[in-house]
Design a protein around this motif. Structure first.
Motif, PDB file in Angstrom:
ATOM      1  N   VAL A 140       0.853  -1.187   0.000  1.00 48.89           N
ATOM      2  CA  VAL A 140       0.000   0.000   0.000  1.00 48.89           C
ATOM      3  C   VAL A 140       0.887   1.235   0.000  1.00 48.89           C
ATOM      4  N   GLN A 141       0.559   2.184  -0.863  1.00 46.90           N
ATOM      5  CA  GLN A 141       1.336   3.406  -0.888  1.00 46.90           C
ATOM      6  C   GLN A 141       0.447   4.567  -1.318  1.00 46.90           C
ATOM      7  N   ALA A 142       0.956   5.778  -1.172  1.00 45.92           N
ATOM      8  CA  ALA A 142       0.229   6.985  -1.559  1.00 45.92           C
ATOM      9  C   ALA A 142       0.962   7.668  -2.703  1.00 45.92           C
ATOM     10  N   ALA A 143       0.171   8.230  -3.621  1.00 45.88           N
ATOM     11  CA  ALA A 143       0.742   8.936  -4.764  1.00 45.88           C
ATOM     12  C   ALA A 143       0.314  10.392  -4.688  1.00 45.88           C
ATOM     13  N   GLY A 144       1.096  11.189  -4.032  1.00 41.39           N
ATOM     14  CA  GLY A 144       0.754  12.585  -3.854  1.00 41.39           C
ATOM     15  C   GLY A 144       0.700  13.333  -5.177  1.00 41.39           C
ATOM     16  N   GLY A 145      -0.379  14.078  -5.382  1.00 44.66           N
ATOM     17  CA  GLY A 145      -0.509  14.899  -6.577  1.00 44.66           C
ATOM     18  C   GLY A 145      -1.171  14.223  -7.756  1.00 44.66           C
ATOM     19  N   ILE A 146      -1.359  12.900  -7.713  1.00 45.22           N
ATOM     20  CA  ILE A 146      -1.983  12.189  -8.836  1.00 45.22           C
ATOM     21  C   ILE A 146      -3.481  12.066  -8.583  1.00 45.22           C
ATOM     22  N   LYS A 147      -4.284  12.516  -9.541  1.00 43.25           N
ATOM     23  CA  LYS A 147      -5.733  12.477  -9.425  1.00 43.25           C
ATOM     24  C   LYS A 147      -6.312  11.404 -10.354  1.00 43.25           C
ATOM     25  N   VAL A 148      -7.576  11.037 -10.091  1.00 47.84           N
ATOM     26  CA  VAL A 148      -8.261  10.065 -10.934  1.00 47.84           C
ATOM     27  C   VAL A 148      -8.299  10.552 -12.377  1.00 47.84           C
ATOM     28  N   ALA A 149      -8.500  11.850 -12.570  1.00 52.72           N
ATOM     29  CA  ALA A 149      -8.566  12.411 -13.924  1.00 52.72           C
ATOM     30  C   ALA A 149      -7.277  12.164 -14.696  1.00 52.72           C
ATOM     31  N   ASP A 150      -6.139  12.121 -13.994  1.00 49.96           N
ATOM     32  CA  ASP A 150      -4.865  11.849 -14.666  1.00 49.96           C
ATOM     33  C   ASP A 150      -4.865  10.437 -15.253  1.00 49.96           C
ATOM     34  N   ILE A 151      -5.440   9.498 -14.510  1.00 46.87           N
ATOM     35  CA  ILE A 151      -5.485   8.109 -14.963  1.00 46.87           C
ATOM     36  C   ILE A 151      -6.497   7.937 -16.081  1.00 46.87           C
ATOM     37  N   LEU A 152      -7.606   8.696 -16.015  1.00 47.53           N
ATOM     38  CA  LEU A 152      -8.664   8.565 -17.010  1.00 47.53           C
ATOM     39  C   LEU A 152      -8.321   9.234 -18.334  1.00 47.53           C
ATOM     40  N   ASN A 153      -7.245   9.971 -18.379  1.00 51.51           N
ATOM     41  CA  ASN A 153      -6.819  10.620 -19.615  1.00 51.51           C
ATOM     42  C   ASN A 153      -6.669   9.582 -20.722  1.00 51.51           C
ATOM     43  N   PRO A 154      -7.383   9.751 -21.862  1.00 55.58           N
ATOM     44  CA  PRO A 154      -7.259   8.772 -22.955  1.00 55.58           C
ATOM     45  C   PRO A 154      -5.825   8.590 -23.437  1.00 55.58           C
ATOM     46  N   TYR A 155      -5.033   9.675 -23.367  1.00 53.14           N
ATOM     47  CA  TYR A 155      -3.608   9.553 -23.664  1.00 53.14           C
ATOM     48  C   TYR A 155      -2.915   9.154 -22.373  1.00 53.14           C
ATOM     49  N   ILE A 156      -2.668   7.877 -22.209  1.00 52.22           N
ATOM     50  CA  ILE A 156      -2.227   7.325 -20.932  1.00 52.22           C
ATOM     51  C   ILE A 156      -0.843   7.848 -20.549  1.00 52.22           C
TER      52      ILE A 156
END
Length: 346
Positions: free
Chosen positions: A2-18
């Protein structure tokens, strides 16, 4: 883990350009090869807390299990997490290997050493894949249905060609157009066929924990593929799938045991006309509720990323399909400028 990713949002992952530099770090066992499973973990899970969500990354050695086994495990894990109980509805995995009785002797002993395997040249992702781009194309249910109807109409049939076969043909033609190949260039499309329902004398249970797939190739000449229409391209895929009989599947397995071969290095950048499809839209991906709600999307890690890799997932809406395409940036741009291809994309 388990870890935390500071600054990364769900929208970043949902970006069609991965954003690979972000997504790849959400998985463990990156760059670990299947043969390294003799000394490294066969399974690893990483849960990452994002700014506004959760990302669950899971890596599994492909020698141990195929996509059907992987998603059976993932579905069971999600049910246990959601219910808080080990009394689950998911069927138990089947570990037996009795279906191989009389065909091969287990364990299979490879005629080369571990040192010989690791001595083979490997093209690392850092040396070639850095030039690649990944993008997700979303295909709605109604547009996939149109592709199926068009392919069958062109071939004078009603439903011989499936939705997935028509969809694969559409992608095969689009990538071939976008690559600007020579007219006489041979184009190769490799994909996996499941053996669970094709095995005889009795079919394998879908809960069988292992790898029950076989890779097959469809080949054509670039000009032939592009001039003959969607129906012709889909029919070539259909014929290859239909031609795989249970007897052939058993013979292929038996032949491999007699004469072992390793899959060629599919990362080779000289294979410019290669396409490879993995995964399936039939896997239960969107139903994996760990108690936090249904997933918003699925993304894959760094494994097997190469020019021409197309990973198929079910879309969030029932009947839709998401294609995670790993291609050269110029190929992706040309496809996005291709009106014929984009007509089927949401």
């Amino acid at each position: 883990m388990v870890q935390a990713a500071g600054g990364i949002k769900v929208a970043d992952i949902l970006n069609p350009y991965i954003p690979d530099h972000v997504v790849f770090n959400l998985f463990s066992l990156n760059e670990v090869r299947n043969y390294e499973g003799v000394s490294k973990p066969l399974l690893s899970a990483q849960v990452t807390e994002l700014v506004d969500g959760i990302f669950i990354g899971c890596s599994l050695n492909h020698v141990v299990a195929d996509g059907t086994s992987f998603w059976h495990f993932f579905n069971t894990w999600a049910e246990i997490s959601r219910s808080g109980s080990h009394k689950i509805l998911q069927p138990r995995p089947v570990f037996g290997r009795q279906f191989l009785g009389g065909l091969i002797d287990l364990p299979v002993h490879l005629p080369f050493s571990y040192r010989e395997i690791i001595g083979k040249p490997i093209i690392k992702s850092s040396s070639f894949d850095a030039f690649l781009q990944r993008v997700v194309f979303h295909f709605p249910k109604e547009k996939i249905a149109r592709l199926k109807a068009k392919a069958n109409a062109e071939m004078g049939t009603t439903s011989n060609i499936s939705s997935l076969q028509a969809h694969m043909a559409h992608l095969w033609q689009a990538t071939t157009r976008a690559r600007h190949l020579q007219p006489d260039q041979q184009v190769n499309y490799r994909f996996a066929i499941g053996l669970r329902q094709r095995w005889e004398p009795e079919t394998l249970p879908k809960e069988y924990l292992g790898t029950a797939i076989i890779g097959v190739n469809v080949t054509a000449i670039a000009s032939e593929l592009l001039q003959n229409g969607l129906g012709w391209a889909a029919s070539q895929i259909n014929k290859k799938i239909s031609s795989l009989t249970p007897e052939q599947a058993r013979n292929d397995l038996e032949d491999w045991v007699k004469k072992h071969t390793l899959i060629p290095n599919m990362r080779n950048p000289t294979l410019l006309a290669r396409l490879l499809t993995g995964s399936s839209p039939r896997f239960n991906v969107c139903g994996n509720d760990f108690g936090w709600g249904r997933p918003l999307a699925v993304r894959s890690g760094a494994g097997d990323k190469m020019d021409g890799k197309l990973t198929v997932f079910p879309g969030a809406e029932e009947g839709s399909i998401d294609i995670e395409a790993c291609l050269l940036p110029e190929t992706i741009q040309t496809m996005m400028d291709d009106a014929e291809f984009m007509e089927a994309v949401a």
